[in-house]
Write an enzyme that holds these catalytic residues in place. Structure first.
Site, mmCIF file in Angstrom:
data_model
loop_
_atom_site.group_PDB
_atom_site.id
_atom_site.type_symbol
_atom_site.label_atom_id
_atom_site.label_comp_id
_atom_site.label_asym_id
_atom_site.label_seq_id
_atom_site.Cartn_x
_atom_site.Cartn_y
_atom_site.Cartn_z
ATOM 1 N N CYS A 179 0.789 -1.266 0.134
ATOM 2 C CA CYS A 179 0.287 -0.056 0.125
ATOM 3 C C CYS A 179 0.864 1.285 0.120
ATOM 4 C CB CYS A 179 -0.885 0.210 1.452
ATOM 5 S SG CYS A 179 -2.047 -1.496 1.429
ATOM 6 N N ASP A 188 -4.680 1.351 -5.615
ATOM 7 C CA ASP A 188 -3.322 1.429 -5.245
ATOM 8 C C ASP A 188 -2.635 0.344 -5.905
ATOM 9 O OD1 ASP A 188 -4.675 -0.242 -3.681
ATOM 10 O OD2 ASP A 188 -3.462 0.327 -1.672
ATOM 11 N N HIS A 189 -3.136 -0.990 -5.773
ATOM 12 C CA HIS A 189 -2.743 -1.998 -6.370
ATOM 13 C C HIS A 189 -3.605 -3.165 -6.348
ATOM 14 C CE1 HIS A 189 -2.947 -3.565 -2.163
ATOM 15 N NE2 HIS A 189 -2.209 -2.459 -1.890
#
Length: 517
Positions: free
Chosen positions: A53, A319-320
């Site tokens: 994160c 974010d991912h």
């Protein structure tokens, strides 16, 4: 339309790219995001530049590769000398607001040892004004729940614990029961309520970064979202049929599986019970996504009622991503596509833009900051490694757009020598760099063997071709492309300046950043 647009930057957490119904996902329904994509541009091949994160959000909000910003892990400080999207927006006269979190590990140098900022990785990126107390918003949310009559839960995990004795749970798996709060009182609803209050009452132009935790764990969907998707119908898992084969693919894959297994407290096998649990977790994850989509629907409806929707540049991304039991793992600290392939939708204000376009070219999180700044007619700072996506938003495609995308993953641990001991590498060898093209994907590991995947005949990334003599030319070519990338994108703050008798001579910007046309 206002002279300057509003900017709404929305990040979900751990959202996989394919999980949009406009992309024909077989299950998950996202009507709000589908409508946003129809009014804007969807980038199908969009990737984060690092994980987990903190590092991924750093790349997104600074426009920098991890190899340059060096905030490599949750807890690795971000050098205070770097600028970011919030600081740049302040230079444009905006007061950037944050609802949610940025997970920024602040530079401890110059801070007193007792400063609380030096004791958490979950700080707020400099330049933002935090609208909801608490770095991740959970303390404010938990207080809100208590005020509404719920128990005084100690933390998010306790609040999201499944209801005991919930009907049907035994047959569906441990993530099927909902938590003990109503959907209208969820953390997603809580932060969106704050966003609605802000965008409907704040004078334009404004900049708001809305950072939503879901569908990040804990995997818990409130009613009716916990029942929305049938676990028996979820897409098949990708990777090897046997988890032991996954561990044998590469030393880091085996290391991560061991680490993950110990963290989870058990190892999943091919038993029917574990298969049911894996499938239900995936169905629960989809339910969490639809809950986010419904709440964004509330936000957009409120913006339209307030008359600010058409004047707002809207960016939705993550974010991912999340492995979601592909390759027998959860989380995002793996080199597989499923951990790094994320959504991106951009809608420009007013009637402009190329409505409904789907862009197939590779793009990355580092492209978002320069895109926002260029839309405001501001010059992106020299530190930005990304390029503005404006040409795609205007219906064109730059001639020299990159044919590959790059990302990084770091697994060093400043507090433990476990990676070095188990993998036989040095502390500074605990890094992974990836270059991915349409056909080949090359994974370079410091101190460990490299991998090459031929995605044309191995889309699930199960066969390492790096040691296959027949693939040697492709392995070499990809390694050379990665080296060129690192040479071209290394930190550049002072590299375009030469001191002379007449003072500093600086390379003109157009020589370093050619036209996107």
């Amino acid at each position: 339309m206002t002279t300057r647009p509003n900017v709404l930057l929305i990040t979900a957490d751990q959202w996989r790219a394919e999980c949009l119904s406009t992309l024909k996902h077989p299950m998950v329904r996202t009507p709000t995001l589908d409508a946003l994509a129809a009014e804007g541009v969807l980038f199908r091949s969009h990737y984060t530049q690092c994980a987990p994160c903190g590092p991924s959000r750093t790349s997104l909000l600074t426009g920098m590769y991890a190899m340059n910003h060096r905030s490599l892990r949750n807890g690795t400080p971000l050098d205070a000398r770097f600028t970011n999207i919030a600081m740049e927006m302040r230079r444009q006269g905006y007061d950037p607001m944050l609802i949610g979190y940025t997970d920024t590990s602040l530079d401890p140098r110059g801070r007193h040892p007792s400063d609380p900022a030096a004791r958490t990785y979950a700080g707020t990126l400099p330049g933002f004004t935090q609208l909801v107390p608490g770095s991740e918003g959970d303390s404010a949310w938990l207080a809100d729940l208590e005020e509404k009559g719920y128990p005084a839960w100690a933390n998010r995990d306790a609040a999201c614990a499944p209801i005991s004795g919930y009907p049907g749970a035994d047959a569906r798996g441990p993530t099927y029961p909902p938590p003990g709060f109503r959907s209208g009182d969820s953390e997603t609803a809580f932060v969106v309520d704050h966003a609605i209050r802000y965008v409907t009452h704040h004078k334009a132009p404004w900049f708001l970064h809305l950072s939503i935790l879901q569908p990040h764990p804990p995997f818990a969907a409130s009613e009716p979202y916990n029942k929305m998707y049938d676990a028996d119908q979820v897409p098949a898992f990708r990777g090897f049929a046997d988890p032991r084969e996954e561990a044998a693919l590469h030393p880091y894959a085996g290391y991560y599986r061991r680490h993950f297994r110990e963290r989870e407290g058990h190892d999943l096998t091919n038993t029917a019970e574990d298969e049911r649990a894996r499938r239900q977790l995936r169905a629960t994850y989809y339910g969490m996504m639809t809950e986010v989509d419904d709440n964004l629907g509330r936000l957009f409806a409120a913006m339209k009622a307030a008359g600010c929707y058409e004047d707002t540049l809207i960016v939705f991304t993550s974010d991912h991503a999340e492995m979601l039991w592909d390759h027998w793992i959860l989380g995002k600290e793996a080199f597989f596509d499923q951990a790094f392939h994320i959504p991106l939708i951009i809608r420009v204000p007013g009637t402009g833009g190329n409505r409904g376009r789907i862009v197939e070219q590779f793009t990355g999180s580092i492209d978002i900051m320069p895109t926002i700044l260029e839309h405001l007619h501001a010059v992106p700072p020299l530190q930005c490694d990304g390029r503005s996506l404006t040409p795609f938003l205007q219906g064109t495609t730059p001639r020299d757009w990159p044919e590959e995308v790059f990302w990084e993953l770091d697994f060093r641990d400043a507090g433990s020598d476990r990676p070095e001991r188990e993998l036989g590498v040095r502390f500074d060898d605990c890094g992974i760099a990836v270059i991915r093209g349409q056909r080949f994907k090359y994974v370079h590991c410091g101190g460990l063997p490299a991998l090459l995947f031929d995605l044309a005949d191995d889309p699930d990334e199960t066969r390492n071709r790096a040691t296959d003599p027949a693939y040697a030319p492709h392995t070499l070519a990809m390694a050379q492309r990665m080296l060129c990338w690192r040479l071209n994108k290394s930190e550049r703050t002072l590299t375009g300046i030469r001191l002379s008798r007449d003072g500093p001579i600086e390379c003109p910007r157009e020589r370093r950043f050619p036209s996107h046309a």
